[in-house]
Design a protein around this motif. Structure first.
Motif, PDB file in Angstrom:
ATOM      1  N   LYS A   1      53.010  19.983  34.903  1.00 44.92           N
ATOM      2  CA  LYS A   1      53.720  20.574  36.051  1.00 44.92           C
ATOM      3  C   LYS A   1      52.734  21.189  37.041  1.00 44.92           C
ATOM      4  N   VAL A   2      51.684  21.785  36.518  1.00 42.60           N
ATOM      5  CA  VAL A   2      50.655  22.341  37.405  1.00 42.60           C
ATOM      6  C   VAL A   2      49.994  21.220  38.204  1.00 42.60           C
TER       7      VAL A   2
ATOM      8  N   GLU B   1      46.034  29.300  37.523  1.00 42.53           N
ATOM      9  CA  GLU B   1      46.359  28.116  36.717  1.00 42.53           C
ATOM     10  C   GLU B   1      45.979  26.833  37.438  1.00 42.53           C
ATOM     11  N   ILE B   2      46.238  26.790  38.719  1.00 42.25           N
ATOM     12  CA  ILE B   2      45.886  25.601  39.497  1.00 42.25           C
ATOM     13  C   ILE B   2      44.385  25.340  39.406  1.00 42.25           C
TER      14      ILE B   2
ATOM     15  N   ARG C   1      53.128  22.114  30.225  1.00 45.51           N
ATOM     16  CA  ARG C   1      53.096  22.947  31.434  1.00 45.51           C
ATOM     17  C   ARG C   1      51.965  22.484  32.366  1.00 45.51           C
ATOM     18  N   ASP C   2      50.871  22.020  31.781  1.00 43.49           N
ATOM     19  CA  ASP C   2      49.757  21.559  32.601  1.00 43.49           C
ATOM     20  C   ASP C   2      50.158  20.388  33.492  1.00 43.49           C
TER      21      ASP C   2
ATOM     22  N   HIS D   1      59.840  27.208  36.666  1.00 46.28           N
ATOM     23  CA  HIS D   1      58.492  26.773  36.283  1.00 46.28           C
ATOM     24  C   HIS D   1      57.572  26.768  37.498  1.00 46.28           C
ATOM     25  N   ILE D   2      58.080  26.210  38.598  1.00 46.07           N
ATOM     26  CA  ILE D   2      57.272  26.132  39.822  1.00 46.07           C
ATOM     27  C   ILE D   2      56.851  27.526  40.276  1.00 46.07           C
TER      28      ILE D   2
ATOM     29  N   GLN E   1      54.431  26.274  47.284  1.00 45.18           N
ATOM     30  CA  GLN E   1      55.675  26.572  46.560  1.00 45.18           C
ATOM     31  C   GLN E   1      56.898  26.098  47.337  1.00 45.18           C
TER      32      GLN E   1
ATOM     33  N   SER F   1      56.560  30.192  38.572  1.00 54.89           N
ATOM     34  CA  SER F   1      55.743  30.951  37.615  1.00 54.89           C
ATOM     35  C   SER F   1      54.287  30.492  37.582  1.00 54.89           C
ATOM     36  N   ILE F   2      53.992  29.345  38.171  1.00 54.42           N
ATOM     37  CA  ILE F   2      52.619  28.834  38.177  1.00 54.42           C
ATOM     38  C   ILE F   2      51.767  29.673  39.124  1.00 54.42           C
ATOM     39  N   THR F   3      50.587  30.042  38.684  1.00 56.12           N
ATOM     40  CA  THR F   3      49.721  30.928  39.458  1.00 56.12           C
ATOM     41  C   THR F   3      48.572  30.150  40.112  1.00 56.12           C
TER      42      THR F   3
END
Length: 437
Positions: free
Chosen positions: A281-282, A414-415, A278-279, A406-407, A365, A409-411
């Motif tokens: 993707k972030v 997280e970034i 997941r990282d 996934h895109i 986004q 849901s990233i906060t």
């Protein structure tokens, strides 16, 4: 002009789905282990036939690098039922186009045809898999082709060796440390039986996925797939090597000289997790935030406002086992390379310290969503992305449909946290890329 436009539409196979539309598919296995994925889209009379093999430069012997990329070329040499050089001629004479690509992790072949030539595409790929022509003449011919490609893309291309020099340090102890094109000395030294053994090991149906996307009938296509692929024997199961790398805990600095450039460059590269993380993707979002478009942070600051850089970029080089997060800049107005690196580092520290604004986050986004849609506008792109999910995402063909979720849901938190976790000075390679004196 209109005629050419219509031909382009037919060959590319425009995907007319709206944002977020699910890409439907049917998947199943043949008895020989070949995984088959079918995507039906009858909006244009075009079909893409593709085969992806789970073999790349990562799977090579360190003393025989370049084999996977070499086979990208060699498997166009013909077969027992096709004369040398006929592959390309058959495709073009039937209104199609074809190509192939190799990465560290997989090899991808495809043909795009008018949909009434679907069976021809299946025959061509089955010939490639069942009994390709692998002989001394073909090896010698393609050896020269690969050498010329290396000269064009790396040896004589400005900044053509930056990944080679970065990956040597960043992936020490892993096959990612050598380039996909490999060593010409290794290819020269290899014997014919070594090429044959490599083919038998990796180019079997149980190490491949056949993906067909476009104007097709599902049941008729299944019948044709069985006709051309059922007879291909199953290969010995491929066991992938596992490589655990020690963390980078100290900044590595190197300098490279290139006779092909006049403007120096500076690169900074960080080892990051593989594409299944997941990282990773972030970090794709971080790349877009920093350099995705003219209004991105680095370009506005260094190209537009301070005018210290001719070009600046950050990108996520994602691979199956690990990845590399790379930043680079070209100086303007005699700006020093160190000053460019200081400016890039300042933006990374800002990202690690402060949450991006809500408006910037919404824009980010939207950019990511538009990128997702653009990546699936052609049938061959849909075929490749479906195959990537199966081959590189633990047999999750539906990964393509999950990417938007996934895109979204990233906060923002997280970034910030992912940037803080991976983009640190003591975890990177800095490369000064200079003109030869």
């Amino acid at each position: 002009m209109r005629y050419k436009f219509l031909i382009t539409i037919l060959l590319s196979g425009i995907f007319l789905g709206s944002k977020g539309q699910q890409i439907k598919f049917t998947e199943y296995d043949l008895d020989n282990g070949l995984h088959v994925i079918l995507h039906q889209d009858n909006t244009a009379p075009v079909v893409a036939v593709s085969v992806m093999y789970h073999v790349g430069s990562k799977d090579e012997n360190p003393s025989r690098t370049g084999f996977a990329h070499f086979f990208e070329h060699l498997l166009f040499e013909g077969s027992e039922n096709m004369k040398r050089g006929d592959f390309m001629n058959i495709v073009s004479s039937n209104g199609g186009e074809n190509n192939a690509s190799t990465s560290q992790d997989r090899t991808f072949y495809y043909e795009v045809f008018p949909s009434n030539q679907l069976e021809l595409g299946l025959w061509l790929e089955s010939e490639r898999m069942l009994h390709p022509k692998i002989d001394e003449l073909g090896v010698k011919t393609q050896n020269e082709v690969v050498k010329e490609e290396k000269r064009l893309r790396m040896d004589n291309n400005p900044y053509g060796k930056f990944t080679e020099n970065i990956f040597t340090h960043l992936f020490q102890g892993h096959p990612y440390r050598w380039q996909v094109i490999g060593s010409m000395a290794h290819l020269d030294a290899a014997k014919l039986d070594e090429f044959i053994a490599f083919f038998k090991k990796y180019y079997a149906p149980n190490n491949a996925v056949l993906t067909i996307a476009g104007d097709l009938d599902i049941e008729k296509t299944k019948t044709m797939v069985a006709k051309y692929f059922n007879e291909i024997p199953k290969g010995t199961p491929v066991v992938k090597g596992l490589f655990e790398l020690k963390p980078v805990t100290k900044q590595i600095v190197d300098t490279v000289y290139d006779a092909n450039i006049q403007i120096p460059a500076i690169f900074a590269a960080y080892r990051i997790p593989g594409m299944k993380s997941r990282d990773s993707k972030v970090l794709e979002m971080v790349s877009t935030l920093l350099s995705g478009g003219g209004s991105s942070r680095l370009k506005m600051k260094m190209v537009d406002d301070k005018k210290t850089a001719l070009e600046v970029a950050a990108f996520n080089y994602d691979l199956e086992d690990y990845g590399a997060y790379i930043t680079f800049a070209l100086p303007n107005n005699n700006t020093s390379l160190n000053d460019l690196l200081i400016d890039i580092d300042a933006e990374i520290v800002r990202l690690q310290s402060d949450l991006i604004s809500e408006s910037e986050f919404k824009k980010l986004q939207n950019q990511m969503e538009n990128g997702y849609v653009s990546a699936n506008t052609k049938m061959v792109s849909v075929a490749e992305n479906l195959a990537n999910g199966y081959i590189l995402q633990d047999k999750n063909t539906n990964d393509l449909n999950e990417q938007l979720a996934h895109i979204k849901s990233i906060t923002r938190e997280e970034i910030r946290d992912v940037a803080k976790k991976y983009l640190n000075k003591d975890q990177r390679v800095v490369l000064y890329y200079l003109p030869t004196k």
